[in-house]
Design a protein around this motif. Structure first.
Motif, PDB file in Angstrom:
ATOM      1  N   SER A  42      42.856 -39.641 -51.019  1.00 11.28           N
ATOM      2  CA  SER A  42      43.601 -39.120 -52.172  1.00 11.28           C
ATOM      3  C   SER A  42      44.720 -38.171 -51.750  1.00 11.28           C
ATOM      4  O   SER A  42      45.528 -37.749 -52.569  1.00 11.28           O
ATOM      5  CB  SER A  42      42.652 -38.403 -53.141  1.00 11.28           C
TER       6      SER A  42
ATOM      7  N   GLY B 103      45.108 -44.181 -51.227  1.00 14.81           N
ATOM      8  CA  GLY B 103      44.613 -45.469 -51.706  1.00 14.81           C
ATOM      9  C   GLY B 103      43.820 -46.233 -50.666  1.00 14.81           C
ATOM     10  O   GLY B 103      43.084 -47.152 -51.022  1.00 14.81           O
ATOM     11  N   ASP B 104      43.963 -45.882 -49.407  1.00 21.49           N
ATOM     12  CA  ASP B 104      43.137 -46.523 -48.375  1.00 21.49           C
ATOM     13  C   ASP B 104      41.663 -46.303 -48.697  1.00 21.49           C
ATOM     14  O   ASP B 104      41.277 -45.221 -49.142  1.00 21.49           O
ATOM     15  CB  ASP B 104      43.415 -45.903 -46.988  1.00 21.49           C
ATOM     16  N   GLU B 105      40.862 -47.337 -48.444  1.00 25.80           N
ATOM     17  CA  GLU B 105      39.438 -47.210 -48.750  1.00 25.80           C
ATOM     18  C   GLU B 105      38.629 -46.913 -47.487  1.00 25.80           C
ATOM     19  O   GLU B 105      38.930 -47.399 -46.405  1.00 25.80           O
ATOM     20  CB  GLU B 105      38.939 -48.468 -49.456  1.00 25.80           C
TER      21      GLU B 105
ATOM     22  N   ARG C 227      37.964 -42.997 -51.159  1.00 24.07           N
ATOM     23  CA  ARG C 227      39.372 -43.416 -51.136  1.00 24.07           C
ATOM     24  C   ARG C 227      40.208 -42.218 -50.731  1.00 24.07           C
ATOM     25  O   ARG C 227      39.948 -41.094 -51.161  1.00 24.07           O
ATOM     26  CB  ARG C 227      39.769 -43.895 -52.532  1.00 24.07           C
TER      27      ARG C 227
ATOM     28  N   LEU D 245      34.373 -42.984 -54.641  1.00 21.22           N
ATOM     29  CA  LEU D 245      34.525 -44.266 -55.340  1.00 21.22           C
ATOM     30  C   LEU D 245      33.173 -44.863 -55.714  1.00 21.22           C
ATOM     31  O   LEU D 245      32.979 -45.310 -56.836  1.00 21.22           O
ATOM     32  CB  LEU D 245      35.277 -45.270 -54.457  1.00 21.22           C
TER      33      LEU D 245
END
Length: 155
Positions: A66, A44-46, A64, A102
DNA sequence: GCCAACGTTGGC
DNA sequence: GCCAACGTTGGC
């Protein structure tokens, strides 16, 4: 939620490649500082996707995380340019993560433009001589850069 | 292709 | 552990 910036040479792997494949293992990192950052990444880190060693270096999109860090398979592959004969399967030296597409910016946020933003002056990216290919990004810095991308889109 | 900056290697 | 030599990164 933590944010990161990761560099890739577009000739090798570009944001368009990631968009097409949707997900991709980010392997081949052979720098301890960069590796240590990758091991801190959470799903979830971008990630700001940065094109380096090309005509127009800069941030080109967002990905992102995954999948969190796992042993980089290329370190055990004698046929790979990333092969590391000193790394043992029972104690892998190098890690990879998986990233997911993303967004792709309509225009490159050029390194020049990033350098001219006072709020980004502390990023390792814009500091002279820094070659780190994976680095953390402060939320404020992430916000500035994504705002730059939106501003460009409107014009 | 150049070269500054920096990381790694290896002799001692 | 020091440090010179070498290799790599990455902007230009």
């Amino acid at each position: 939620m933590p944010f990161w910036l990761m560099k890739s040479e577009p000739d090798v792997f570009s944001i368009a490649d990631l968009q097409r494949k949707r997900r991709e293992a980010w392997d081949g990192v052979r720098n301890y500082q960069a590796r240590n950052y990758m091991r801190q990444m959470a799903v979830g880190d971008e990630v700001l996707f940065y094109h380096s060693s090309c005509a127009q270096p800069g941030v080109v999109g967002i990905a992102r995380i995954s999948r969190t860090a796992f042993p980089d398979p290329t370190q055990f592959d004698p046929g790979s340019e990333y092969f590391d004969p000193g790394s043992k399967p029972e104690d892998p030296r190098w890690s990879a993560v998986e990233v997911e597409f993303l967004a792709s910016f309509p225009e490159v946020i050029a390194l020049d433009a990033l350098k001219s933003m006072p709020g980004l002056a502390e990023m390792p990216l814009v500091k002279r001589g820094n070659r780190l290919s994976v680095m953390p990004v402060e939320p404020e810095q992430f916000a500035i850069i994504t705002a730059m991308a939106r501003t460009r889109t409107k014009r």
